[in-house]
Design a protein around this motif. Structure first.
Motif, PDB file in Angstrom:
ATOM      1  N   LEU A   1       0.815  -1.209   0.000  1.00  0.00           N
ATOM      2  CA  LEU A   1       0.000   0.000   0.000  1.00  0.00           C
ATOM      3  C   LEU A   1       0.855   1.269   0.000  1.00  0.00           C
ATOM      4  CD1 LEU A   1      -2.807   1.363   0.287  1.00  0.00           C
ATOM      5  CD2 LEU A   1      -2.540   1.109   2.764  1.00  0.00           C
ATOM      6  N   LEU A   2       1.930   1.277   0.763  1.00  0.00           N
ATOM      7  CA  LEU A   2       2.681   2.510   0.996  1.00  0.00           C
ATOM      8  C   LEU A   2       3.962   2.659   0.191  1.00  0.00           C
ATOM      9  CD1 LEU A   2       2.258   2.588   4.878  1.00  0.00           C
ATOM     10  CD2 LEU A   2       0.906   3.818   3.156  1.00  0.00           C
ATOM     11  N   ARG A   3       4.397   1.620  -0.469  1.00  0.00           N
ATOM     12  CA  ARG A   3       5.678   1.696  -1.162  1.00  0.00           C
ATOM     13  C   ARG A   3       5.609   2.588  -2.389  1.00  0.00           C
ATOM     14  NH1 ARG A   3       7.112  -3.237  -4.918  1.00  0.00           N
ATOM     15  NH2 ARG A   3       5.101  -3.787  -5.776  1.00  0.00           N
ATOM     16  N   THR A   4       6.766   2.972  -2.873  1.00  0.00           N
ATOM     17  CA  THR A   4       6.861   3.774  -4.090  1.00  0.00           C
ATOM     18  C   THR A   4       6.956   2.817  -5.269  1.00  0.00           C
ATOM     19  OG1 THR A   4       8.047   5.458  -2.865  1.00  0.00           O
ATOM     20  CG2 THR A   4       8.191   5.553  -5.263  1.00  0.00           C
ATOM     21  N   TYR A   5       6.043   2.977  -6.182  1.00  0.00           N
ATOM     22  CA  TYR A   5       6.050   2.132  -7.375  1.00  0.00           C
ATOM     23  C   TYR A   5       6.852   2.805  -8.465  1.00  0.00           C
ATOM     24  CZ  TYR A   5       2.416  -0.621  -5.203  1.00  0.00           C
ATOM     25  OH  TYR A   5       1.720  -1.417  -4.345  1.00  0.00           O
ATOM     26  N   PRO A   6       7.628   2.025  -9.228  1.00  0.00           N
ATOM     27  CA  PRO A   6       8.386   2.638 -10.332  1.00  0.00           C
ATOM     28  C   PRO A   6       7.402   3.173 -11.375  1.00  0.00           C
ATOM     29  CG  PRO A   6       8.619   0.243 -10.349  1.00  0.00           C
ATOM     30  CD  PRO A   6       7.830   0.597  -9.131  1.00  0.00           C
TER      31      PRO A   6
END
Length: 172
Positions: free
Chosen positions: A160-165
């Protein structure tokens, strides 16, 4: 890196849901352990997480917004299981004189009462939920369930919180 792939992680969450439910059904149908109402409610959250992880796996959205939406729904499902398992562990740690008395079964409650009242009754727990019928390495099933659900919650929160490329299509 495979472990950072959104679809791969959702596949792992689906697999974890299947394994968790299979183990619960094994204990119920092979070992003869009848689930208490709190156990059943824990299963519901695990299934909700698994269903939304499966949808995300099959859809494999490109949009970060959709990735977060699926992750939010899966997180809410497993957060429910963590909350119910926490309550279950707490009930099992109460002294015998503080344990709530046993009430009617879940099927009767669902037939006789409105859903809001059933939720209130079940989540308040009963004597049958405080009984320890199974242990492994000295820990009861609700403790192991709480640990399992907590790991799944951390994975869902990371999704949910991660940075997606950013996708290559968006750069063009």
């Amino acid at each position: 890196m495979q472990w950072r792939n959104y679809r791969f992680i959702n596949g792992l969450l689906v697999l974890a849901s299947i394994v968790g439910m299979s183990f619960a059904l094994y204990l119920e149908h092979v070992k003869g352990l009848d689930p208490c109402p709190l156990c059943i409610f824990q299963r519901v959250g695990l299934m909700v997480m698994g269903i939304f992880a499966l949808i995300a796996f099959l859809h494999n959205p490109v949009s970060n917004l959709m990735k977060r939406f699926y992750s939010l729904l899966a997180t809410l499902g497993i957060l429910w299981s963590v909350g119910v398992a926490t309550r279950h562990v707490w009930l099992q740690t109460l002294p015998p004189d503080k344990v709530p008395s046993c009430g009617p079964g879940l099927n009767y409650l669902l037939d006789a009462l409105p859903l809001k009242t059933v939720l209130n009754e079940v989540l308040s727990g009963s004597g049958e939920c405080a009984a320890i019928d199974w242990t492994f390495l000295g820990f009861s099933l609700p403790v192991w369930s709480l640990a399992f659900f907590s790991v799944l919650l951390l994975i869902c929160l990371w999704q949910l919180l991660r940075t997606y490329p950013t996708s290559r299509k968006a750069k063009k």
